[in-house]
Design an enzyme around this catalytic site. Structure first.
Site, short mmCIF file in Angstrom:
data_model
loop_
_atom_site.label_atom_id
_atom_site.label_comp_id
_atom_site.label_asym_id
_atom_site.label_seq_id
_atom_site.Cartn_x
_atom_site.Cartn_y
_atom_site.Cartn_z
CB CYS A 130 -1.07 0.15 1.17
SG CYS A 130 -2.07 1.47 1.09
N GLY A 217 -6.54 2.31 -12.78
CA GLY A 217 -7.43 2.40 -13.86
C GLY A 217 -6.67 2.16 -14.94
N GLY A 243 -5.31 -4.11 -12.72
CA GLY A 243 -4.93 -3.03 -13.09
C GLY A 243 -5.52 -2.68 -14.54
#
Ligand SMILES: Cc1cc2nc3c(=O)[nH]c(=O)nc-3n(C[C@H](O)[C@H](O)[C@H](O)COP(=O)(O)OP(=O)(O)OC[C@H]3O[C@@H](n4cnc5c(N)ncnc54)[C@H](O)[C@@H]3O)c2cc1C
Ligand SMILES: Cc1cc2nc3c(=O)[nH]c(=O)nc-3n(C[C@H](O)[C@H](O)[C@H](O)COP(=O)(O)O)c2cc1C
Ligand code: FES
Lengths: 303, 263
Positions: A130, A217, A243
């Site tokens: 993360c 995105g 992804g």
């Protein structure tokens, strides 16, 4: 009949389409729009040992065909997830993959211990990647020795299959993939978001309050496909690819590159029905192409 | 119920230099919609711009199955939206929690500023129907950016207007006339939607005068339905702890006493 079922890390999925962690909550919201048991599985919102507030706002910035986020792992903490979210989710016929994030080896270990044996949980996804939390998060996923040690410590605490979520913010992702495989990862998932930044030129400030955020995105899809391809050459364990997937064609691309299953993150925001459209799109395409089993696609790249 | 469906565009017209009014035939959403809720609109059939745009519901016509929206052209998404003249549009909604009211409220005040005025006529309509005396205080930079005055007048509300430059109504800020107004009239509830400085001013005034107040907030959104945690708003809970709520799901309307607006 075309077979869509796949097996990843010993979990049987009725189809290879999952929803990515952090983009789908614990399923409740999207269940207001459709029956979430149509999915292959749900990777739940990243959970930490203690409840976390997350980062200040703005936490989102739209970029060309992409989205930067700096949510910062806002979540109610592992105990509430075990007491409230998982019991709700397990009424559905859908694989539950619990995503966990730790700030220390001990925290990862403790969460794995608490989740071991919780009814309904099919696997753990260990988030060592993360980018949105200071002092931890991504740091576990950018060094092969540290990544391997997280997996080793968690492995000792649980019988659940372990899926390790890899960071793209490294020079050589295959090195990390090999390291976690050697310590007993049953599968790897990739990619997490790519560290990024956007600036508002009018006030010369970063758009995100956190300054940096993670990009996802369609903008990241070629990078993600490349990394799935490289990792599939480097390890034997199965890969969950993600992804930028917004269509069944995207999903096929990931599978040809070597993914056994795929996950949809930001694609849910573009169109909440994206996962369902990918499932039906895959089914129709396989049928048209005369392919009997979707597993024939995995790694079937001609190169 | 939430729907994500194609609506038919019945109208998309420029009403002021920067503002458009769009009417959508979308019976399922119209049937469920309540004042203060919003929809997410897809502004393009390509992947860029990627995200849907949140726009409040301006008017609701359940009988005809339509909703109206009023939006300002700000950037790429709203610009693309303004260029669509006919056909279909993907809409998700109705979303969020709207305004509430009680039977025993007699006099209520609606305070709106800028494009924050857009959702308020739907609220005024319901309040009038419920027999309340509705006072409307509006603020805009200038006459050319002043929305919905006629909507409120037609509903029979008592409307007062301020503009920053004095080109319409009283010159000044809407909070100044609100201050005077609440001294002279006993108000059961204030409803507020507008730019942050105005919202802060209204929260402060209503707090000082012990008038309950509901505010509608904006935040950047990705999913619009509570899954991504992008649209966080800081709130103070009853036990004093501070946490985040989701503007898209818990809001956009909040009780003014719970929200914490940072500088
Ligand atoms: C609940 C809610 C209701 C709204 N109702 C209305 C309305 O009725 N009428 C109206 O004119 N405007 C309304 N807005 C603001 C409207 O959503 C933005 O003006 C619009 O998203 C701008 O998009 P853009 O592509 O033109 O601008 P850009 O600046 O190019 O947008 C870039 C990104 O930032 C986001 N963004 C920019 N400004 C805002 C903002 N103020 N709030 C939230 N996200 C923003 C966009 O959605 C997009 O993701 C509302 C916002 C929210 C959150
Ligand atoms: C808003 C948002 C929140 C996310 N939260 C998490 C998280 O909590 N844990 C995690 O492992 N990945 C998280 N991710 C990363 C996604 O699971 C996924 O790896 C990444 O977004 C790439 O996929 P996509 O392009 O389909 O979105 C988040 C992504 C987004 C956009
Ligand atoms: S926009 Fe995703 S939670 Fe509100």
């Amino acid at each position: 009949m075309t077979n869509l079922a796949v097996e990843v890390a010993g979990i049987k999925l009725k189809n290879p389409v999952l929803t990515a962690s952090g983009c789908y909550g614990f399923g409740q919201e999207y269940n207001r729009l459709y029956d979430i048991s149509r999915l292959g599985g749900i990777m739940t919102k990243g959970t930490t040992l203690e409840p976390r507030l997350g980062n200040p706002t703005p936490r989102l910035a739209e970029t060309p065909a992409g989205i930067l986020n700096s949510i910062g792992l806002q979540n109610p903490g592992i105990d509430r997830v075990i007491e409230e979210e998982i019991p709700w989710l397990r009424q559905f016929d859908v694989a539950i993959i619990a995503n966990i994030s730790g700030y220390s080896f001990d925290e990862f270990e403790e969460m794995a211990t608490r989740l071991d044996g919780v009814p309904g949980v099919d696997a753990l996804e260990i988030n060592i990647s993360c980018p949105n939390v200071k002092g931890g998060g991504m740091a576990f996923g950018t060094d092969p020795n540290t990544a391997a040690l997280v997996v080793k410590r968690v492995r000792a605490k649980t019988k659940l299959p372990l899926i390790v979520k890899l960071s793209p913010n490294v020079t050589d992702i295959t090195e990390i993939a090999r390291a976690v495989e050697s310590e007993g990862a049953d599968a790897v998932s990739l990619i997490n978001t790519i560290l990024g930044m956007a600036i508002d030129i009018k006030n010369r400030r970063p758009v995100l309050a956190n300054v940096l955020g993670g990009l996802s995105g369609p903008a990241v899809k070629p990078v993600a496909v490349r990394m799935v391809y490289q990792v599939s050459k480097a390890v034997k364990v199965p890969i969950i690819g993600m992804g930028g997937i917004t269509s069944f064609e995207d999903a096929i691309e990931f599978m040809l590159a070597g993914a056994s299953a795929v996950a949809i993150g930001a694609g849910n925001f573009v169109n909440p029905f994206t996962p369902l459209e990918v499932i039906t799109g895959l089914e129709e395409w396989l049928d048209k192409e005369g392919i009997k089993d979707i597993r024939e696609l995995v790694g079937a790249l001609k190169a | 119920m939430v729907f994500s469906i194609k609506a038919i565009i019945l109208e998309n017209q420029k009403i002021l230099p920067d503002f458009y009014r769009m009417v959508l035939a979308v019976p399922s959403i119209a049937r469920e919609a309540e004042p203060g809720q919003f929809v997410m609109l897809k502004t393009s059939n390509t992947l860029d711009p990627l995200l849907k745009r949140p726009i409040s519901i301006h008017r609701i016509n359940k009988a005809e199955g339509t909703i109206a929206l009023v939006y300002q052209v700000i950037g790429r998404g709203t610009n693309l939206l303004s260029q669509i003249t006919q056909g279909e549009l993907e809409v998700m909604g109705p979303l969020g929690n709207g305004f509430y009211w009680k039977k025993d409220y007699k006099k209520v005040a609606i305070v709106g500023g800028g494009c924050g005025i857009a959702p308020l006529p739907a609220l005024a309509e319901e309040l009038v129907k419920d027999g309340k005396e509705v006072y409307v205080l509006l603020g805009a930079q200038t006459r050319e950016k002043l929305l919905c005055v006629a909507d409120f007048q037609q509903l029979g509300c008592k409307v007062q207007v301020t503009t920053d430059d004095g080109s319409y109504g009283t010159k000044g800020f809407v909070t100044e006339i609100l201050q005077e107004f609440i001294l002279n009239t006993k108000i059961d509830q204030v409803y507020c939607c507008g730019p942050l400085p105005m919202t802060k001013g209204v929260i402060k005034l209503t707090k000082e005068n012990l008038i309950p107040c509901q505010v509608s907030l904006e935040e950047r959104m990705a999913c619009g339905i509570g899954a991504c945690l992008g649209c966080a708003c800081k709130v103070r809970n009853e036990d004093g702890t501070i946490t985040y709520k989701k503007v898209c799901h818990d809001g956009p309307v909040f009780t003014s006493s719970e929200v914490i607006i940072d500088d």
